[in-house]
Design an enzyme around this catalytic site. Structure first.
Site, PDB file in Angstrom:
ATOM      1  N   HIS A  65       0.669  -1.547  -0.150  1.00  0.00           N
ATOM      2  CA  HIS A  65      -0.071   0.181   0.185  1.00  0.00           C
ATOM      3  C   HIS A  65       0.745   1.087  -0.037  1.00  0.00           C
ATOM      4  CE1 HIS A  65      -2.674   2.975   0.781  1.00  0.00           C
ATOM      5  NE2 HIS A  65      -1.971   3.179   1.715  1.00  0.00           N
ATOM      6  N   ASP A  95       6.836  21.085 -26.833  1.00  0.00           N
ATOM      7  CA  ASP A  95       7.127  20.079 -26.271  1.00  0.00           C
ATOM      8  C   ASP A  95       8.297  19.922 -25.540  1.00  0.00           C
ATOM      9  OD1 ASP A  95       6.858  16.754 -25.568  1.00  0.00           O
ATOM     10  OD2 ASP A  95       7.058  16.224 -27.687  1.00  0.00           O
ATOM     11  N   TRP A 128       7.296  -0.784   4.277  1.00  0.00           N
ATOM     12  CA  TRP A 128       7.946   0.242   3.073  1.00  0.00           C
ATOM     13  C   TRP A 128       9.462   0.858   3.343  1.00  0.00           C
ATOM     14  CZ3 TRP A 128       8.439   5.892   1.444  1.00  0.00           C
ATOM     15  CH2 TRP A 128       8.616   6.789   2.562  1.00  0.00           C
ATOM     16  N   SER A 158      13.411   5.594 -13.759  1.00  0.00           N
ATOM     17  CA  SER A 158      11.856   6.422 -14.817  1.00  0.00           C
ATOM     18  C   SER A 158      11.805   7.612 -14.301  1.00  0.00           C
ATOM     19  CB  SER A 158      10.600   5.529 -14.486  1.00  0.00           C
ATOM     20  OG  SER A 158       9.366   6.939 -14.870  1.00  0.00           O
ATOM     21  N   SER A 159      12.146   8.002 -13.021  1.00  0.00           N
ATOM     22  CA  SER A 159      11.681   9.091 -12.741  1.00  0.00           C
ATOM     23  C   SER A 159      13.161   9.883 -12.638  1.00  0.00           C
ATOM     24  CB  SER A 159      11.636   8.908 -11.023  1.00  0.00           C
ATOM     25  OG  SER A 159      10.387   8.424 -10.843  1.00  0.00           O
ATOM     26  N   HIS A 242      13.456  12.158   3.105  1.00  0.00           N
ATOM     27  CA  HIS A 242      12.379  12.690   3.646  1.00  0.00           C
ATOM     28  C   HIS A 242      12.380  14.082   2.665  1.00  0.00           C
ATOM     29  CE1 HIS A 242      11.182  15.461   6.944  1.00  0.00           C
ATOM     30  NE2 HIS A 242      11.705  16.611   5.744  1.00  0.00           N
ATOM     31  N   GLU A 244      11.715  13.399  -0.094  1.00  0.00           N
ATOM     32  CA  GLU A 244      10.270  12.405  -1.355  1.00  0.00           C
ATOM     33  C   GLU A 244       8.931  13.198  -0.634  1.00  0.00           C
ATOM     34  OE1 GLU A 244       8.057   9.854  -3.801  1.00  0.00           O
ATOM     35  OE2 GLU A 244       9.925  11.009  -3.477  1.00  0.00           O
ATOM     36  N   TYR A 246       8.634  16.788   0.265  1.00  0.00           N
ATOM     37  CA  TYR A 246       8.818  17.886  -0.728  1.00  0.00           C
ATOM     38  C   TYR A 246       8.569  17.552  -2.071  1.00  0.00           C
ATOM     39  CZ  TYR A 246       9.886  19.365   3.569  1.00  0.00           C
ATOM     40  OH  TYR A 246      10.128  19.199   5.386  1.00  0.00           O
ATOM     41  N   SER A 257      -0.352  28.230  -5.455  1.00  0.00           N
ATOM     42  CA  SER A 257       0.019  28.839  -5.955  1.00  0.00           C
ATOM     43  C   SER A 257      -0.161  29.647  -6.821  1.00  0.00           C
ATOM     44  CB  SER A 257       1.635  29.094  -5.433  1.00  0.00           C
ATOM     45  OG  SER A 257       2.562  29.210  -4.548  1.00  0.00           O
ATOM     46  N   HIS A 292      15.897  12.532  11.589  1.00  0.00           N
ATOM     47  CA  HIS A 292      14.710  13.040  12.454  1.00  0.00           C
ATOM     48  C   HIS A 292      13.417  12.242  12.409  1.00  0.00           C
ATOM     49  CE1 HIS A 292      11.980  15.645   9.192  1.00  0.00           C
ATOM     50  NE2 HIS A 292      12.002  14.873   9.506  1.00  0.00           N
ATOM     51  N   HIS A 293      13.715  11.153  10.847  1.00  0.00           N
ATOM     52  CA  HIS A 293      12.981  10.051  11.616  1.00  0.00           C
ATOM     53  C   HIS A 293      13.386   8.470  12.117  1.00  0.00           C
ATOM     54  CE1 HIS A 293      10.564  10.911   8.346  1.00  0.00           C
ATOM     55  NE2 HIS A 293      11.335  11.413   7.261  1.00  0.00           N
ATOM     56  N   THR A 318       7.134  27.359   5.432  1.00  0.00           N
ATOM     57  CA  THR A 318       5.763  27.127   4.873  1.00  0.00           C
ATOM     58  C   THR A 318       4.986  27.168   5.004  1.00  0.00           C
ATOM     59  OG1 THR A 318       6.834  24.278   5.633  1.00  0.00           O
ATOM     60  CG2 THR A 318       4.643  25.191   5.129  1.00  0.00           C
ATOM     61  N   LYS A 321       4.407  30.751   2.380  1.00  0.00           N
ATOM     62  CA  LYS A 321       3.149  30.816   1.339  1.00  0.00           C
ATOM     63  C   LYS A 321       1.653  30.620   1.533  1.00  0.00           C
ATOM     64  CE  LYS A 321       4.688  27.500  -1.150  1.00  0.00           C
ATOM     65  NZ  LYS A 321       5.149  28.020  -1.960  1.00  0.00           N
ATOM     66  N   ARG A 441       2.311   1.348  15.496  1.00  0.00           N
ATOM     67  CA  ARG A 441       1.468   0.659  14.353  1.00  0.00           C
ATOM     68  C   ARG A 441       2.065  -0.456  14.012  1.00  0.00           C
ATOM     69  NH1 ARG A 441       5.635   5.206  10.993  1.00  0.00           N
ATOM     70  NH2 ARG A 441       5.335   4.173   9.286  1.00  0.00           N
TER      71      ARG A 441
END
Length: 520
Positions: A65, A95, A128, A158-159, A242, A244, A246, A257, A292-293, A318, A321, A441
């Site tokens: 998931h 293009d 994950w 790909s990315s 992390h 990821e 953003y 915006s 921080h993880h 943040t 914004k 969890r």
């Protein structure tokens, strides 16, 4: 009857609009697959002890998931799908600069999806995050984990290819922008997103490759018995993990915006430089807060204070914004019944909620208490699931008329917004309470005292699933009713010709680059 020749033109196309559609179709299919897995998780958690799904299968569902929603739904739709549509559109280009590379990056998702489905059948219950030693050969001996890693490798390639293409296209367009016009904030968001992907994805690829060698070739990169360090994998994973966050939310920042500037009555875009440099600050700070993880691994006090402090500081850009969006919305003349306005307000509320709980977790003392509890699940779902998904819905509502030429039913969109907000908040907000109570969890058995709250979450997930199908119905109703729309620019002289045939448009403009739509 199926026209084979037309089908082959899609397989070999280098048109950015068709490639964007390929990304979007793969992403939507993956999104509903991930949604189905999340419903299974919630149904299994509906009762404290009567688990419908065996524990090992439950772990495999959680693993799949998370990976599907991040790598195969949000990234293909937000970056691949809308990026292919919007970057040439907003830069007035025919293009992208590297169309064949663009096609390769899109079609690499197909073998990646095949490996993902194979891992579903073979089973991979490592989470994950792939933490060793759980993901090592001793505890996960099946081939499902290997297939999942191969899937991530292909998705990462790909990315990376699409990021190179985006950076080349945007840089060349900015360099040749001799009129010094304002470039849409959406373009800056995709540029920063691509830079983050290029910085972080190779580190993830290296970590997964080392883990594959540990699993299959008896190396000891992360095995302590051979001189390895399992914490090293955590550093490598979260150096990607992390940023990821953003990667998934920056396109949403750009879209919100862009639309708020369109709604604003100011002749010049309000806070343009502030919004762009806030995103730049998020990119810079987002690359140095990964640990921080990992507050619970036993790092020293000085390192803990550094990562905790920088994590709190990242809330400043943040906040810039958020307040800029609110200022532009307050001063706008757009009707408060506009569905886009509703969804933007929902985005601000949901993302701010996730940001506030992120500040809570940035304090190392609190994180030590709440780490690996349902509080963390609620936090990242308010950012990932709700913030990024809401930006997907906003992008669909705002640019659907440009992509297809057809309008959307505003009453249905309003109803969809209400149903979605009820469902997602019922599902995720009670999880904060679970976390405060210490409920861990990834555990499918819990104290029966929490059963009634868990059922609220389950009902909320079902309502959320209904809202997703509701959105598909709204799009189907728009495509079948064929109410054609035209666009008008907020300022400057503009001509916009939206063809009734899907995937075709022609745009010429001078002046500002901010959209405004009106019915024919």
């Amino acid at each position: 009857m199926l026209n084979i020749s037309k089908l082959f033109t899609w397989f070999f196309t280098i048109d950015h609009k068709r490639i964007g559609m390929v990304y979007s179709l793969i992403g939507v299919w993956s999104g509903f697959l991930g949604l189905g897995l999340s419903i299974l998780i919630r149904i299994n958690m509906g009762d404290a002890y009567s688990n419908i799904i065996p524990t090992e299968i439950y772990n495999q569902i959680i693993t799949s998931h998370g990976i599907i929603m991040i790598f195969f739904f949000l990234m293909p739709v937000l970056i691949g799908g809308f990026g292919n549509f919007l970057i040439p559109l907003l830069l007035n280009l025919p293009d992208l600069n590297l169309p064949r590379l663009n096609a390769l990056s899109a079609w690499l998702l197909l073998p990646s999806s095949v490996c993902l489905i194979t891992s579903l059948f073979k089973g991979s219950g490592v989470g994950w995050t792939f933490y060793p030693p759980l993901s090592g050969g001793l505890f996960s001996s099946g081939g499902g984990t290997d297939y999942l890693m191969f899937s991530l490798h292909l998705a990462g390639i790909s990315s990376i290819l699409s990021s190179i293409n985006f950076i080349c296209t945007i840089n060349s367009a900015i360099y040749f922008n001799i009129n010094h016009e304002y470039i849409s904030v959406v373009i800056w968001s995709y540029l920063f997103t691509s830079i983050l992907l290029l910085l972080s994805l190779p580190v993830l690829a290296a970590g997964i490759t080392m883990l594959l060698f540990d699993r299959n070739f008896s190396s000891s990169f992360f095995d302590p018995t051979g001189g390895g360090d399992p914490v090293l994998f955590q550093h490598m994973f979260w150096f990607f993990g992390h940023p990821e966050v953003y990667v998934l939310i920056l396109p949403g920042f750009g879209v919100v915006s862009h639309i708020c500037m369109s709604f604003s009555n100011n002749p010049e875009p309000f806070g343009y430089l502030g919004l762009v440099f806030a995103m730049f600050a998020i990119v810079c700070l987002g690359c140095v807060v990964w640990a921080h993880h990992m507050f619970t691994i036993g790092m020293d006090v000085k390192t803990t204070v550094f990562f905790s402090s920088v994590t709190m500081i990242i809330g400043v850009p943040t906040g810039i914004k958020v307040f800029s969006w609110l200022y532009m919305l307050i001063g706008s003349s757009v009707s408060r019944n506009d569905p886009v306005m509703w969804w933007i307000l929902a985005f601000i509320i949901l993302f701010t909620t996730g940001g506030v709980t992120g500040i809570v977790l940035s304090a190392s003392v609190l994180d030590s208490l709440l780490h690996d509890t349902w509080f963390v699940v609620a936090h990242f779902h308010y950012v990932f699931s709700l913030g990024s998904y809401t930006s997907v819905v906003i992008s669909i509502i705002w640019w659907w008329p440009i992509i297809t030429g057809y309008s959307l039913n505003k009453i249905l969109l309003q109803a969809h917004c209400v149903v979605s907000m009820i469902g997602v908040n019922m599902c995720f907000f009670p999880m904060h309470y679970f976390g405060f109570c210490g409920l861990p969890r990834r555990v499918c058995v819990f104290d029966s005292t929490f059963t009634w709250i868990s059922k609220i979450c389950t009902y909320g997930s079902i309502i959320s699933a209904i809202s997703a199908f509701f959105l598909i119905f709204i799009l189907w109703e728009s495509a079948t009713s064929k109410n054609v729309m035209v666009g008008q620019w907020g300022s400057g002289s503009t001509h916009l010709n939206v063809m009734s045939a899907p995937l075709s448009y022609h745009i010429t403009y001078s002046g500002s680059t901010y959209w405004w739509f009106s019915n024919v």
